[in-house]
Design a protein around this motif. Structure first.
Motif, PDB file in Angstrom:
ATOM      1  N   UNK A   1       0.790  -1.249   0.071  1.00  0.00           N
ATOM      2  CA  UNK A   1       0.171  -0.124   0.177  1.00  0.00           C
ATOM      3  C   UNK A   1       0.823   1.233   0.022  1.00  0.00           C
ATOM      4  N   UNK A   2       0.353   2.319  -0.589  1.00  0.00           N
ATOM      5  CA  UNK A   2       0.945   3.684  -0.354  1.00  0.00           C
ATOM      6  C   UNK A   2       0.779   4.359   1.130  1.00  0.00           C
ATOM      7  N   UNK A   3       1.524   5.158   1.327  1.00  0.00           N
ATOM      8  CA  UNK A   3       1.314   5.626   2.487  1.00  0.00           C
ATOM      9  C   UNK A   3      -0.085   6.075   2.930  1.00  0.00           C
ATOM     10  N   UNK A   4      -0.813   6.814   2.037  1.00  0.00           N
ATOM     11  CA  UNK A   4      -2.043   7.275   2.421  1.00  0.00           C
ATOM     12  C   UNK A   4      -3.146   6.187   2.415  1.00  0.00           C
ATOM     13  N   UNK A   5      -2.803   5.212   1.462  1.00  0.00           N
ATOM     14  CA  UNK A   5      -3.814   3.977   1.573  1.00  0.00           C
ATOM     15  C   UNK A   5      -3.477   3.109   3.075  1.00  0.00           C
ATOM     16  N   UNK A   6      -2.278   3.265   3.315  1.00  0.00           N
ATOM     17  CA  UNK A   6      -2.016   2.586   4.870  1.00  0.00           C
ATOM     18  C   UNK A   6      -2.812   3.396   6.025  1.00  0.00           C
ATOM     19  N   UNK A   7      -2.578   4.721   5.929  1.00  0.00           N
ATOM     20  CA  UNK A   7      -3.132   5.470   6.870  1.00  0.00           C
ATOM     21  C   UNK A   7      -4.658   5.360   6.782  1.00  0.00           C
ATOM     22  N   UNK A   8      -5.544   5.276   5.712  1.00  0.00           N
ATOM     23  CA  UNK A   8      -6.787   5.075   5.506  1.00  0.00           C
ATOM     24  C   UNK A   8      -7.084   3.848   6.247  1.00  0.00           C
TER      25      UNK A   8
END
Length: 271
Positions: free
Chosen positions: A198-205
């Motif tokens: 995952x990207x950092x944004x997807x991970x945070x979501x």
């Protein structure tokens, strides 16, 4: 006359041997064709039964289906408990009921909690108060061979898809939802045994949704926490990233397993 009979028997024996075994010119053992193919993959099943002969059909069926089967008369930590297994099968056919099953569960849970178990029970046991074990894997005996094989395959396959049990000292760093788990220390995401990139944004979501424990998170909240900006009604940046996240974790917006859409508001964990 006796010699003629012996000669006929000898010829018949040689004829039968040649028809069942094709020898290579150099009589190499490795080139012998015997019509038996080795199992490309085997899995190990440990059966604990006080009377192995009564479940011989099950043992033979599993062996014929590429399982390595080991049978023990009783559970011992340095016996059945010391063998790496994909499945335990406990023969409870003559069991008195709950106490025996609970004892078996305690023995397994001591050192082998990651290994699934199936309990063989009589049909009448189901009618006499087995409701309290609805979470256990029960197989009614006697059974149809294909029914038993299907049950064994399903339990092993289901267990393999579960997230690996974390080490005791790593538990505080794990966030789990169904078969998804996040290692917050390493910032990695896994689905069952497979890592999901995952990207950092997807991970945070994903982390924010799981830690929300089913609460509805509005687009405004997500934008504020993850992007650090105010939410503008015309922006669909949250929806775009959720769509990408769903694709990577194998989710479906119309029949969500992980992330459910709350129309006009935002997102939450699926039931």
């Amino acid at each position: 006359m006796q010699k003629q009979i012996e000669k006929v028997i000898e010829n018949d024996y040689l004829s039968d041997s040649r028809s069942s075994v094709n020898w290579a010119p150099d009589n190499s053992y490795g080139d012998m064709e015997i019509g038996i193919q080795a199992c490309p993959v085997t899995r190990r099943v440990v059966i604990i039964s006080p009377a192995p002969s009564r479940i011989h059909e099950l043992t033979r069926m599993l062996s014929d289906s590429c399982f390595d089967v080991m049978v023990f008369h009783r559970w011992e930590n340095n016996g059945a408990g010391a063998i790496g297994a994909d499945l335990y099968i406990f023969d409870m056919i003559t069991s008195a009921g709950s106490s025996d099953i609970e004892l078996a569960k305690l023995r397994v849970n001591d050192n082998n909690s990651h290994v699934p178990s199936i309990f063989l029970v009589r049909e009448e046991m189901l009618a006499l108060g087995m409701k309290e074990w609805t979470e256990e894997e029960l197989l009614v005996w006697p059974m149809r061979p294909q029914e038993g094989l299907y049950h064994v395959e399903r339990v092993i396959r289901s267990n393999a898809s579960r997230p690996a049990a974390p080490a005791a000292d790593d538990t505080q760093h794990r966030t789990v939802f169904k078969d998804l788990w996040i290692d917050r220390k390493k910032m990695t995401v896994h689905r069952g045994q497979q890592r999901v990139e995952l990207t950092k944004t997807e991970y945070d979501l994903l982390l924010m949704l799981i830690e929300g424990e089913g609460s509805v998170l509005s687009r405004e909240q997500l934008m504020s926490e993850i992007w650090g900006t105010q939410f503008f009604g015309g922006s669909n940046v949250v929806d775009v990233h959720v769509k990408s996240l769903r694709k990577k974790i194998g989710d479906n917006a119309s029949a969500p397993q992980y992330i459910a859409t709350v129309r006009g508001v935002g997102y939450r964990l699926a039931d």
